[in-house]
Scaffold this motif. Structure first.
Motif, PDB file in Angstrom:
ATOM      1  N   ALA A   1      21.435  42.844 -72.255  1.00 13.25           N
ATOM      2  CA  ALA A   1      20.406  43.466 -71.425  1.00 13.25           C
ATOM      3  C   ALA A   1      19.838  44.719 -72.079  1.00 13.25           C
ATOM      4  O   ALA A   1      18.622  44.960 -72.028  1.00 13.25           O
ATOM      5  N   LEU A   2      20.685  45.523 -72.706  1.00 16.67           N
ATOM      6  CA  LEU A   2      20.216  46.719 -73.408  1.00 16.67           C
ATOM      7  C   LEU A   2      19.331  46.347 -74.598  1.00 16.67           C
ATOM      8  O   LEU A   2      18.323  47.006 -74.875  1.00 16.67           O
ATOM      9  N   ASP A   3      19.721  45.287 -75.293  1.00 24.13           N
ATOM     10  CA  ASP A   3      18.917  44.791 -76.408  1.00 24.13           C
ATOM     11  C   ASP A   3      17.536  44.370 -75.906  1.00 24.13           C
ATOM     12  O   ASP A   3      16.495  44.708 -76.504  1.00 24.13           O
ATOM     13  N   LYS A   4      17.510  43.679 -74.787  1.00 23.33           N
ATOM     14  CA  LYS A   4      16.248  43.219 -74.198  1.00 23.33           C
ATOM     15  C   LYS A   4      15.370  44.391 -73.752  1.00 23.33           C
ATOM     16  O   LYS A   4      14.139  44.320 -73.812  1.00 23.33           O
ATOM     17  N   GLU A   5      16.017  45.492 -73.353  1.00 20.83           N
ATOM     18  CA  GLU A   5      15.271  46.676 -72.904  1.00 20.83           C
ATOM     19  C   GLU A   5      14.712  47.480 -74.079  1.00 20.83           C
ATOM     20  O   GLU A   5      13.966  48.431 -73.893  1.00 20.83           O
ATOM     21  N   GLY A   6      15.109  47.129 -75.312  1.00 23.34           N
ATOM     22  CA  GLY A   6      14.544  47.785 -76.480  1.00 23.34           C
ATOM     23  C   GLY A   6      15.487  48.675 -77.258  1.00 23.34           C
ATOM     24  O   GLY A   6      15.063  49.368 -78.192  1.00 23.34           O
ATOM     25  N   PHE A   7      16.767  48.640 -76.915  1.00 23.72           N
ATOM     26  CA  PHE A   7      17.738  49.470 -77.627  1.00 23.72           C
ATOM     27  C   PHE A   7      18.329  48.730 -78.831  1.00 23.72           C
ATOM     28  O   PHE A   7      18.365  47.492 -78.865  1.00 23.72           O
ATOM     29  N   GLN A   8      18.809  49.506 -79.799  1.00 20.74           N
ATOM     30  CA  GLN A   8      19.486  48.942 -80.962  1.00 20.74           C
ATOM     31  C   GLN A   8      20.966  48.772 -80.628  1.00 20.74           C
ATOM     32  O   GLN A   8      21.729  49.723 -80.614  1.00 20.74           O
ATOM     33  N   VAL A   9      21.377  47.544 -80.339  1.00 22.45           N
ATOM     34  CA  VAL A   9      22.761  47.255 -79.996  1.00 22.45           C
ATOM     35  C   VAL A   9      23.424  46.607 -81.207  1.00 22.45           C
ATOM     36  O   VAL A   9      22.959  45.579 -81.702  1.00 22.45           O
ATOM     37  N   PHE A  10      24.494  47.214 -81.682  1.00 20.54           N
ATOM     38  CA  PHE A  10      25.150  46.719 -82.894  1.00 20.54           C
ATOM     39  C   PHE A  10      25.969  45.456 -82.607  1.00 20.54           C
ATOM     40  O   PHE A  10      26.387  45.206 -81.484  1.00 20.54           O
ATOM     41  N   GLY A  11      26.177  44.682 -83.655  1.00 22.73           N
ATOM     42  CA  GLY A  11      26.968  43.463 -83.551  1.00 22.73           C
ATOM     43  C   GLY A  11      26.216  42.265 -83.009  1.00 22.73           C
ATOM     44  O   GLY A  11      26.825  41.264 -82.631  1.00 22.73           O
ATOM     45  N   LYS A  12      24.911  42.333 -82.975  1.00 23.43           N
ATOM     46  CA  LYS A  12      24.107  41.271 -82.358  1.00 23.43           C
ATOM     47  C   LYS A  12      24.359  39.917 -83.003  1.00 23.43           C
ATOM     48  O   LYS A  12      24.433  38.884 -82.309  1.00 23.43           O
ATOM     49  N   ASP A  13      24.497  39.888 -84.313  1.00 24.32           N
ATOM     50  CA  ASP A  13      24.675  38.619 -85.021  1.00 24.32           C
ATOM     51  C   ASP A  13      25.997  37.940 -84.680  1.00 24.32           C
ATOM     52  O   ASP A  13      26.163  36.744 -84.930  1.00 24.32           O
ATOM     53  N   ARG A  14      26.916  38.695 -84.102  1.00 30.03           N
ATOM     54  CA  ARG A  14      28.222  38.131 -83.737  1.00 30.03           C
ATOM     55  C   ARG A  14      28.417  38.101 -82.220  1.00 30.03           C
ATOM     56  O   ARG A  14      29.536  38.005 -81.735  1.00 30.03           O
ATOM     57  N   GLY A  15      27.315  38.195 -81.476  1.00 25.62           N
ATOM     58  CA  GLY A  15      27.425  38.157 -80.026  1.00 25.62           C
ATOM     59  C   GLY A  15      27.711  39.512 -79.415  1.00 25.62           C
ATOM     60  O   GLY A  15      28.198  39.594 -78.289  1.00 25.62           O
ATOM     61  N   TYR A  16      27.456  40.572 -80.166  1.00 24.86           N
ATOM     62  CA  TYR A  16      27.536  41.972 -79.743  1.00 24.86           C
ATOM     63  C   TYR A  16      28.956  42.531 -79.694  1.00 24.86           C
ATOM     64  O   TYR A  16      29.227  43.600 -80.239  1.00 24.86           O
ATOM     65  N   THR A  17      29.882  41.841 -79.023  1.00 20.93           N
ATOM     66  CA  THR A  17      31.224  42.405 -78.855  1.00 20.93           C
ATOM     67  C   THR A  17      32.206  41.354 -78.351  1.00 20.93           C
ATOM     68  O   THR A  17      31.810  40.383 -77.687  1.00 20.93           O
ATOM     69  N   ASP A  18      33.468  41.559 -78.670  1.00 22.37           N
ATOM     70  CA  ASP A  18      34.556  40.743 -78.118  1.00 22.37           C
ATOM     71  C   ASP A  18      35.524  41.618 -77.329  1.00 22.37           C
ATOM     72  O   ASP A  18      36.647  41.202 -77.033  1.00 22.37           O
TER      73      ASP A  18
ATOM     74  N   ALA B   1      21.554  48.472 -67.486  1.00 19.08           N
ATOM     75  CA  ALA B   1      20.661  48.553 -68.655  1.00 19.08           C
ATOM     76  C   ALA B   1      19.316  49.159 -68.275  1.00 19.08           C
ATOM     77  O   ALA B   1      18.737  49.945 -69.037  1.00 19.08           O
ATOM     78  N   SER B   2      18.826  48.818 -67.093  1.00 20.98           N
ATOM     79  CA  SER B   2      17.538  49.378 -66.661  1.00 20.98           C
ATOM     80  C   SER B   2      17.645  50.881 -66.429  1.00 20.98           C
ATOM     81  O   SER B   2      16.685  51.621 -66.669  1.00 20.98           O
ATOM     82  N   PHE B   3      18.819  51.357 -65.996  1.00 21.31           N
ATOM     83  CA  PHE B   3      19.014  52.801 -65.818  1.00 21.31           C
ATOM     84  C   PHE B   3      18.921  53.518 -67.162  1.00 21.31           C
ATOM     85  O   PHE B   3      18.328  54.600 -67.270  1.00 21.31           O
ATOM     86  N   PHE B   4      19.505  52.932 -68.199  1.00 24.12           N
ATOM     87  CA  PHE B   4      19.425  53.527 -69.534  1.00 24.12           C
ATOM     88  C   PHE B   4      17.967  53.591 -70.002  1.00 24.12           C
ATOM     89  O   PHE B   4      17.540  54.589 -70.584  1.00 24.12           O
ATOM     90  N   LYS B   5      17.243  52.521 -69.764  1.00 21.57           N
ATOM     91  CA  LYS B   5      15.830  52.498 -70.169  1.00 21.57           C
ATOM     92  C   LYS B   5      15.043  53.571 -69.429  1.00 21.57           C
ATOM     93  O   LYS B   5      14.245  54.309 -70.030  1.00 21.57           O
ATOM     94  N   ARG B   6      15.263  53.673 -68.143  1.00 26.40           N
ATOM     95  CA  ARG B   6      14.530  54.655 -67.348  1.00 26.40           C
ATOM     96  C   ARG B   6      14.831  56.085 -67.785  1.00 26.40           C
ATOM     97  O   ARG B   6      13.965  56.959 -67.770  1.00 26.40           O
ATOM     98  N   ALA B   7      16.080  56.310 -68.211  1.00 27.20           N
ATOM     99  CA  ALA B   7      16.474  57.662 -68.630  1.00 27.20           C
ATOM    100  C   ALA B   7      16.025  57.993 -70.043  1.00 27.20           C
ATOM    101  O   ALA B   7      15.485  59.076 -70.305  1.00 27.20           O
TER     102      ALA B   7
END
Length: 407
Positions: free
Chosen positions: A297-314, A373-379
């Motif tokens: 969701a953060l990625d979709k809102e426009g943030f750089q989220v690391f680990g995207k190629d591996r599904g972001y996180t385990d 995620a929308s709260f992060f975008k708004r802030a």
């Protein structure tokens, strides 16, 4: 200056009310159940249970008959949870547990390879070496990470073969994916290198059976804390299947680092282990689902989220780059909106670490991660009016003050 218990009560009430209105995404915090917390007030808190590593029955103080029984029973719970033969519960925190491992297993001049602070390491050996005595006796280097914030296995193996360290320490405060313990293990054994695992952040996920158990993958020793993804009391532990190693660490821990080891946390720890045995797998699975949903969701809102190629996180956390949106301390900025998280400036641009253990325990699921995620975008992106957004976050957070996956 506090002058009455009423003032203490008032401050605690203010804290409780404030935190219930906050969105707590600090990955190193959790919310223990009322049952677990109740045991912290046991009479054990005023007692001394000091013992020698070789003989826990040989308690320095008298009156320890049932304290000894309880501590040994709690050790059995920890052994069973982490599939370990030996355990030491005397460290009063994960950092102390790590220091015990480092000081107990190294000789002067030995080399350690660990995770650096810039890669969200816990800052164990590096900061220790800021103390002159340690700097003169311990050498430290750092393993490299790839673009997905995972340990670069090929480079680490090459580094270990060339540098022949005495100790490699996996784990840190930004662990997104399983580390290559199993891949390094045969090479380490051939070279006489020991593998330690700092499980402080992923202890709860390991106990829940949803993340690798380093001891089963080839680690010689594991240490950590019990209050991050693990929803127990603050405290530390060391476990191993090698008796010689655990005795070396134990003899280092006591009496040089700790004597009175805060016995009141042991009943709370025992209760939290029983709790996680019953509810942990469901809880752990939902933590990871929430982490991935929030990352997406953060990625979709426009943030750089690391680990995207591996599904972001385990795991229970995600890492987000904010260089495009702020050049100040993002965690302090977000705190003004009642969003709590951690930040880091040791790299080239500011990042935040966002964790899901507590919000998951309060009953949030994937749909709520989209709202967060929308709260992060708004802030951070929309720079919305502080009072308006803060009020929305408080209203949202107060809907989730219950507790799930617990007694």
């Amino acid at each position: 200056m506090l002058e009455s218990t009423r003032e203490i009560d008032n401050l605690l009430k203010k804290h409780k009310n404030y935190r219930e209105g906050c969105l707590n995404l600090i990955a190193s915090e959790n919310f223990a159940s009322e049952k677990v917390r109740s045991y912290l007030s046991s009479e054990f808190g005023n007692r001394y249970g000091c013992y020698s590593t070789e003989d826990p029955k040989d308690r320095e103080y008298t009156g320890n008959k049932y304290i000894h029984e309880f501590e040994m029973e709690t050790q059995e719970l920890v052994k069973d949870l982490f599939k370990a033969k030996y355990v030491d519960l005397r460290p009063i925190g994960g950092h102390m547990a790590g220091m015990g491992v480092v000081l107990g297993l190294l000789q002067p001049g030995d080399l350690v390879i660990e995770v650096s602070l810039k890669d969200w390491g816990h800052g164990l050996v590096g900061p220790m070496c800021e103390v002159r005595q340690f700097d003169e006796t311990i050498n430290v280097e750092y393993m490299e990470f790839d673009k997905n914030r995972a340990v670069d296995t090929e480079k680490l193996i090459k580094q270990v073969k060339e540098r022949k360290p005495k100790l490699v320490i996996f784990g840190g405060s930004g662990t997104l994916f399983e580390e290559p313990v199993e891949e390094l293990s045969p090479i380490a054994k051939e070279l006489g290198t020991l593998i330690a695992y700092d499980a402080s952040h992923v202890t709860g996920l390991i106990g829940a059976g949803v993340f690798q158990n380093p001891l089963e993958k080839g680690a010689d020793i594991m240490f950590g804390s019990t209050h991050k993804s693990f929803p127990g009391p603050q405290g530390g532990f060391v476990v191993s299947n090698d008796k010689e190693l655990i005795e070396k660490v134990g003899n280092t821990l006591s009496p040089s680092l700790v004597t009175s080891h805060h016995l009141n946390r042991l009943p709370a720890l025992a209760a939290s282990i029983i709790e996680i045995k019953k509810y942990g797998q469901e809880y752990g699975k939902q933590i990871i689902k929430n982490s991935r949903a929030l990352a997406k969701a953060l990625d979709k809102e426009g943030f750089q989220v690391f680990g995207k190629d591996r599904g972001y996180t385990d795991t229970h956390l995600i890492l987000v780059g904010l260089g495009e949106f702020t050049d100040s301390a993002p965690a302090k900025y977000l705190e003004d909106f009642n969003i709590l998280c951690s930040d880091d400036f040791s790299g080239s641009s500011p990042e935040i670490r966002v964790g899901t253990p507590e919000v998951t325990r309060h009953g949030m699921k994937e749909d709520q991660m989209k709202e967060i995620a929308s709260f992060f975008k708004r802030a951070l992106i929309d720079k919305e009016d502080k009072d308006t957004l803060k009020a929305d976050i408080e209203s949202f957070s107060r809907k989730y003050i219950g507790l799930e996956y617990s007694f």
